[in-house]
Design a protein around this motif. Structure first.
Motif, PDB file in Angstrom:
ATOM      1  N   THR A  72       0.846  -1.203   0.000  1.00 23.60           N
ATOM      2  CA  THR A  72       0.000   0.000   0.000  1.00 23.60           C
ATOM      3  C   THR A  72       0.872   1.240   0.000  1.00 23.60           C
ATOM      4  O   THR A  72       1.898   1.309   0.670  1.00 23.60           O
ATOM      5  CB  THR A  72      -0.925   0.033   1.216  1.00 23.60           C
ATOM      6  N   ILE A  73       0.442   2.202  -0.746  1.00 24.96           N
ATOM      7  CA  ILE A  73       1.107   3.514  -0.803  1.00 24.96           C
ATOM      8  C   ILE A  73       0.077   4.564  -0.397  1.00 24.96           C
ATOM      9  O   ILE A  73      -1.027   4.628  -0.961  1.00 24.96           O
ATOM     10  CB  ILE A  73       1.642   3.837  -2.207  1.00 24.96           C
ATOM     11  N   ALA A  74       0.439   5.374   0.584  1.00 26.00           N
ATOM     12  CA  ALA A  74      -0.416   6.498   0.982  1.00 26.00           C
ATOM     13  C   ALA A  74       0.220   7.784   0.458  1.00 26.00           C
ATOM     14  O   ALA A  74       1.217   8.267   1.007  1.00 26.00           O
ATOM     15  CB  ALA A  74      -0.573   6.552   2.492  1.00 26.00           C
ATOM     16  N   LEU A  75      -0.319   8.276  -0.638  1.00 24.79           N
ATOM     17  CA  LEU A  75       0.143   9.579  -1.146  1.00 24.79           C
ATOM     18  C   LEU A  75      -0.454  10.670  -0.258  1.00 24.79           C
ATOM     19  O   LEU A  75      -1.672  10.670   0.008  1.00 24.79           O
ATOM     20  CB  LEU A  75      -0.309   9.784  -2.590  1.00 24.79           C
ATOM     21  N   THR A  76       0.385  11.561   0.195  1.00 24.28           N
ATOM     22  CA  THR A  76      -0.091  12.667   1.042  1.00 24.28           C
ATOM     23  C   THR A  76       0.324  13.985   0.417  1.00 24.28           C
ATOM     24  O   THR A  76       1.419  14.113  -0.146  1.00 24.28           O
ATOM     25  CB  THR A  76       0.490  12.567   2.457  1.00 24.28           C
ATOM     26  N   PHE A  77      -0.569  14.959   0.527  1.00 26.95           N
ATOM     27  CA  PHE A  77      -0.344  16.276  -0.072  1.00 26.95           C
ATOM     28  C   PHE A  77      -0.513  17.343   1.003  1.00 26.95           C
ATOM     29  O   PHE A  77      -1.538  17.390   1.682  1.00 26.95           O
ATOM     30  CB  PHE A  77      -1.322  16.524  -1.218  1.00 26.95           C
ATOM     31  N   ASP A  78       0.488  18.186   1.146  1.00 31.73           N
ATOM     32  CA  ASP A  78       0.501  19.214   2.188  1.00 31.73           C
ATOM     33  C   ASP A  78       0.194  20.600   1.621  1.00 31.73           C
ATOM     34  O   ASP A  78       0.404  20.874   0.431  1.00 31.73           O
ATOM     35  CB  ASP A  78       1.872  19.274   2.871  1.00 31.73           C
ATOM     36  N   ASP A  79      -0.258  21.474   2.531  1.00 36.19           N
ATOM     37  CA  ASP A  79      -0.334  22.939   2.330  1.00 36.19           C
ATOM     38  C   ASP A  79      -1.574  23.415   1.582  1.00 36.19           C
ATOM     39  O   ASP A  79      -1.780  24.615   1.467  1.00 36.19           O
ATOM     40  CB  ASP A  79       0.897  23.491   1.602  1.00 36.19           C
ATOM     41  N   GLY A  80      -2.413  22.526   1.046  1.00 39.05           N
ATOM     42  CA  GLY A  80      -3.588  22.965   0.293  1.00 39.05           C
ATOM     43  C   GLY A  80      -4.775  23.215   1.213  1.00 39.05           C
ATOM     44  O   GLY A  80      -4.628  23.335   2.430  1.00 39.05           O
ATOM     45  N   ALA A 230       4.401   2.453   2.129  1.00 38.87           N
ATOM     46  CA  ALA A 230       5.105   3.730   2.376  1.00 38.87           C
ATOM     47  C   ALA A 230       4.110   4.882   2.376  1.00 38.87           C
ATOM     48  O   ALA A 230       3.049   4.827   1.741  1.00 38.87           O
ATOM     49  CB  ALA A 230       6.185   3.963   1.323  1.00 38.87           C
ATOM     50  N   ILE A 231       4.474   5.910   3.136  1.00 36.46           N
ATOM     51  CA  ILE A 231       3.774   7.197   3.087  1.00 36.46           C
ATOM     52  C   ILE A 231       4.669   8.149   2.317  1.00 36.46           C
ATOM     53  O   ILE A 231       5.840   8.340   2.661  1.00 36.46           O
ATOM     54  CB  ILE A 231       3.491   7.733   4.498  1.00 36.46           C
ATOM     55  N   VAL A 232       4.127   8.753   1.267  1.00 35.48           N
ATOM     56  CA  VAL A 232       4.892   9.621   0.376  1.00 35.48           C
ATOM     57  C   VAL A 232       4.412  11.065   0.575  1.00 35.48           C
ATOM     58  O   VAL A 232       3.206  11.332   0.536  1.00 35.48           O
ATOM     59  CB  VAL A 232       4.728   9.205  -1.101  1.00 35.48           C
ATOM     60  N   MET A 233       5.374  11.953   0.791  1.00 40.19           N
ATOM     61  CA  MET A 233       5.026  13.361   1.015  1.00 40.19           C
ATOM     62  C   MET A 233       5.163  14.166  -0.279  1.00 40.19           C
ATOM     63  O   MET A 233       6.230  14.179  -0.908  1.00 40.19           O
ATOM     64  CB  MET A 233       5.931  13.986   2.086  1.00 40.19           C
ATOM     65  N   LEU A 234       4.061  14.835  -0.637  1.00 42.83           N
ATOM     66  CA  LEU A 234       4.012  15.742  -1.791  1.00 42.83           C
ATOM     67  C   LEU A 234       3.301  17.022  -1.350  1.00 42.83           C
ATOM     68  O   LEU A 234       2.899  17.139  -0.187  1.00 42.83           O
ATOM     69  CB  LEU A 234       3.270  15.075  -2.965  1.00 42.83           C
ATOM     70  N   HIS A 235       3.124  17.936  -2.249  1.00 42.56           N
ATOM     71  CA  HIS A 235       2.467  19.209  -1.924  1.00 42.56           C
ATOM     72  C   HIS A 235       1.483  19.586  -3.030  1.00 42.56           C
ATOM     73  O   HIS A 235       1.783  19.400  -4.223  1.00 42.56           O
ATOM     74  CB  HIS A 235       3.499  20.335  -1.757  1.00 42.56           C
ATOM     75  N   ASP A 236       0.331  20.088  -2.618  1.00 49.81           N
ATOM     76  CA  ASP A 236      -0.651  20.546  -3.602  1.00 49.81           C
ATOM     77  C   ASP A 236      -0.846  22.055  -3.541  1.00 49.81           C
ATOM     78  O   ASP A 236      -1.807  22.592  -4.107  1.00 49.81           O
ATOM     79  CB  ASP A 236      -1.998  19.839  -3.406  1.00 49.81           C
ATOM     80  N   SER A 237       0.054  22.766  -2.872  1.00 51.56           N
ATOM     81  CA  SER A 237      -0.048  24.220  -2.787  1.00 51.56           C
ATOM     82  C   SER A 237       1.340  24.773  -2.489  1.00 51.56           C
ATOM     83  O   SER A 237       2.317  24.020  -2.416  1.00 51.56           O
ATOM     84  CB  SER A 237      -1.040  24.636  -1.685  1.00 51.56           C
ATOM     85  N   GLY A 238       1.436  26.076  -2.373  1.00 53.19           N
ATOM     86  CA  GLY A 238       2.713  26.699  -2.032  1.00 53.19           C
ATOM     87  C   GLY A 238       3.520  27.129  -3.229  1.00 53.19           C
ATOM     88  O   GLY A 238       4.720  27.372  -3.101  1.00 53.19           O
ATOM     89  N   GLY A 239       2.916  27.212  -4.394  1.00 57.24           N
ATOM     90  CA  GLY A 239       3.653  27.638  -5.576  1.00 57.24           C
ATOM     91  C   GLY A 239       3.237  26.834  -6.789  1.00 57.24           C
ATOM     92  O   GLY A 239       2.204  26.155  -6.801  1.00 57.24           O
ATOM     93  N   ASP A 240       4.043  26.890  -7.825  1.00 53.09           N
ATOM     94  CA  ASP A 240       3.766  26.163  -9.057  1.00 53.09           C
ATOM     95  C   ASP A 240       3.981  24.672  -8.821  1.00 53.09           C
ATOM     96  O   ASP A 240       5.091  24.225  -8.530  1.00 53.09           O
ATOM     97  CB  ASP A 240       4.701  26.673 -10.162  1.00 53.09           C
ATOM     98  N   ARG A 241       2.906  23.915  -8.943  1.00 50.79           N
ATOM     99  CA  ARG A 241       2.984  22.478  -8.704  1.00 50.79           C
ATOM    100  C   ARG A 241       2.809  21.678  -9.998  1.00 50.79           C
ATOM    101  O   ARG A 241       2.353  20.533  -9.982  1.00 50.79           O
ATOM    102  CB  ARG A 241       1.930  22.072  -7.669  1.00 50.79           C
TER     103      ARG A 241
END
Length: 714
Positions: A72-80, A230-241
């Motif tokens: 299992t992969i948990a994609l996570t998105f921060d800052d949005g 794994a838990i994967v850290m990504l971002h959906d805000s904070g600039g050009d994504r």
């Protein structure tokens, strides 16, 4: 005295605006602790924590951690959520049938509740990333609690759900956990939160390229296992994504091909429900928070736009005033050359000087004396109209009636327009100069004032009013206002042929022009403005003669100043409303309306009306934004005002040292004038009638006009 209702309303409105700024500023991290970078690390976390799994459970005081199940992969998105990039990422996830966890900033959820609802509707999970993206490890405990509570409220108000998951801003893998973050995690656990870190930090915030993001997300960290979760850290805000969106597409394709399943953090670790339904009370409080923050955002956006528009219009007005002042000066020089060529046949018509007087004993002797002490070679008569004075005005004026050409006319009190019309009816000359009873002329004033009347198209001439009692700070402020404000405006109006006001202190009128408008009107409190507008609309030219000087006694106290300007402003509003049809008429009247009334409406009504809101925004900026930028902005406008003031003083032949009061005038006097506009507008809207406010004279000229009268023209 109890304050009037509109002042209470104005105060409450100002407080509401400031509160809206505070709410929006807190949400943006401008109010309170800084949010741009984490503070000191505060030591290291315990070794057990740095070697633990990415999900920390400290709710019972002991450390327990867990990892996602294999495969299992948990994609996570921060800052949005972000209105641009979050929808694109949601679209990618939907195409691949994948679920993810969004660690959203509470203030962003409140700004974009629709995106939060879409996340939940499409099976995704939302965790807390604090309310304003603060570093919980370096934030006071009260602020940390507030951040978590507000984030829960925002989520409940937007989606009807709460969250048990927390990811601290600026956190990463367990190995990078600091002592401060560890203490914040324990404090949050006391409120029921699980702290979620990451196995794989893609560092997509640095925009390393989609290829690098995919590599970091797909290469297992630590010892290799068969399809490790794994838990994967990504971002959906904070600039050009853009890179993140492209990388997620490839991550889903590549790992799906290896047999991985993409799910939420809660499902990956076997947690029953990471987003439990919020109580009715929590949802109601959350909806209020969402509504309040969105409203605050609209208010702040409006104030920011208003600040920008006001700044642009202020600069534009200053530029226009200076350009037209230059044009006016060139036109005056040409006119003087033409008059010089006609010296063989000078224009010296008979002149009637009309002085309406009500309780003017303090200065009437100086006024009459200055009118008699003139070098004008043509016939002159002085008509003093005593409008039912209760002091010694009539007695003092009668002492001059033995002088040839001086007449005193007594009448019951009927107001200034009535007194003027009485004087006009008794005047013998066709050129009439209207003079206030607290004003003194220089010896050459009459000649300079009537000279433009040589042009038969000119129906009225405005003189140049000077403040005589400019010794105190209030007098100096008014001196600056008369020279920079009134006189620069009059030069612009002269060039555009749309003069709104010939001041009551000094103005010349042709009898034919007065007759064409029915004499001095008495249905407004600014009879001079009302009369001038009527003369302009009738097709007559009204010009400004800067060399025709008159010295007047300005109000010496703030109370007297307020009463005078309140009457002026209210009367001007009455006159503008009375002549509003000029905006749609043709010919001279339409030209006057579209030029003058539009200018007055914009710069003397609309901008002053909203100026207090701009001032509230400025105070907020000085307290919570970059004070240096605001200070530079204020200095820029002050310098521009000073340059315009220097030029205006130079045109009027006044010393530039008067400008030292300008900065303080911008802080105190300007706000007073804005409040006068607010008071006048409220009075007008409510339909209340304003009485004529008389100003107590201090006797500046003291019955001896020689000093101001004998001054030479600068």
């Amino acid at each position: 005295m109890r304050p009037k209702g509109h002042w209470i309303l104005l105060l409450l409105t100002g407080l509401a605006l400031f509160a809206a700024l505070l709410i929006d500023g807190f949400a943006a991290g401008q109010v309170g602790e800084g949010v741009e970078r984490p503070g000191p690390a505060g030591g290291r976390a315990p070794a057990a924590a740095t070697r633990a799994g990415p999900v920390l459970n400290l709710t019972d005081g002991t450390l327990r951690s867990t990892r996602p199940a294999a495969g299992t992969i948990a994609l996570t998105f921060d800052d949005g959520p972000d209105p641009v990039w979050t929808p694109r990422l949601l679209d990618v996830l939907r195409r691949h049938g994948a679920q993810a966890t969004f660690f959203s900033v509470g203030s962003q959820v409140a700004r974009h509740p629709g995106l939060a609802r879409r996340m939940v509707r499409e099976g995704h999970e939302i965790g807390s990333h604090t309310y304003s993206h603060v570093d919980l490890g370096n934030t006071p405990s009260w602020r940390a609690r507030l951040e978590l509570d507000l984030s829960q409220r925002a989520l409940a108000g937007a989606t009807g759900r709460g969250t048990r998951l927390l990811r601290q801003p600026f956190s990463g893998t367990p190995a990078a956990l600091t002592g401060a973050q560890w203490r914040a995690a324990k404090a949050a656990a006391g409120r029921g939160y699980l702290t979620v870190l990451t196995d794989r930090d893609t560092e997509d915030w640095a925009r390393p390229g989609a290829t690098a993001i995919v590599r970091r997300a797909t290469e297992p960290a630590g010892k290799a296992r068969a399809r490790p979760g794994a838990i994967v850290m990504l971002h959906d805000s904070g600039g050009d994504r853009r890179e993140t969106v492209a990388a997620v597409e490839e991550i889903l394709q590549r790992l799906s091909a290896r047999g991985y399943r993409f799910t939420t953090v809660s499902e990956a670790i076997g947690l029953r429900d990471g987003n439990p339904r919020a109580s009715f009370t929590a949802q109601a409080a959350g909806k209020a928070l969402v509504l309040g923050q969105r409203g605050s955002g609209w208010v702040v956006g409006g104030l920011t736009a208003l600040f920008g528009v006001a700044a642009v219009l202020t600069v534009l007005r200053l530029v226009l005033l200076l350009v037209f002042a230059r044009m006016h000066t060139a036109g005056v020089r040409r006119a003087r050359r033409r008059r010089a060529r006609r010296r063989a046949d000078p224009y010296l018509p008979p002149v009637s000087l009309i002085v309406p007087a009500y309780n003017e004993e303090a200065g009437i002797a100086a006024t009459i004396g200055s009118l008699l002490d003139t070098d004008y070679p043509g016939p002159v008569e002085v008509i003093v109209v005593d409008d039912g004075s209760t002091d010694r005005t009539a007695e003092i004026a009668s002492s001059f009636t033995g002088i040839p050409g001086v007449r005193l006319i007594g009448k019951p009190n009927g107001g200034k327009p009535s007194a003027l019309n009485t004087g006009i009816a008794h005047a013998r000359a066709d050129i009439m100069v209207l003079v206030d009873g607290d004003t003194v002329f220089q010896r050459d004033t009459i000649g300079n004032l009537v000279a433009p009347m040589a042009d038969p198209r000119v129906g009225a001439v405005s003189g140049n009013t000077k403040v005589a009692n400019r010794g105190g700070i209030i007098g100096r402020w008014q001196h600056i206002e008369y020279v920079i404000g009134f006189n620069l405006d009059r030069r612009l109006f002269d060039v555009l042929q749309c003069m709104p006001t010939v001041p009551g202190a000094i103005g010349a009128f042709r009898r034919e022009a007065l007759a064409s408008v029915g004499g001095v009107p008495g249905d407004t409190l600014a009879e001079d403005t009302d009369l001038t507008m009527a003369v302009c609309r009738a097709g007559w030219r009204v010009v400004y003669e800067e060399t025709a000087l008159a010295w007047t006694e300005a109000p010496a106290t703030l109370r007297q100043l307020w009463r005078q300007r309140y009457r002026w402003c209210y009367g001007t509003l009455q006159a503008m409303w009375k002549h509003r049809r000029a905006l749609v008429e043709r010919g001279a009247s339409g030209r006057f309306g579209r030029r003058c009334l539009s200018y007055l409406s914009l710069f003397q009504v609309v901008l002053p009306l909203f100026a207090p809101a701009v001032d509230v925004f400025t105070v907020y900026g000085l307290l919570f934004l970059d004070p240096g930028t605001l200070a530079l902005t204020w200095m820029f406008f002050t310098v521009m005002q000073a340059l315009a003031g220097w030029y205006a003083l130079r045109l009027d032949g006044e010393p530039a040292r008067a400008l030292w009061v300008l900065p303080l005038q911008q802080v105190v006097y300007r706000q007073l004038m804005y409040l006068v506009v607010v008071q006048s507008l409220v009075t007008a809207v409510l339909g209340a009638r304003l009485r004529w406010h008389t100003i107590r004279r201090a006797g500046t000229f003291g019955g001896t006009p020689d000093t101001p009268v004998r001054q030479s023209v600068p």
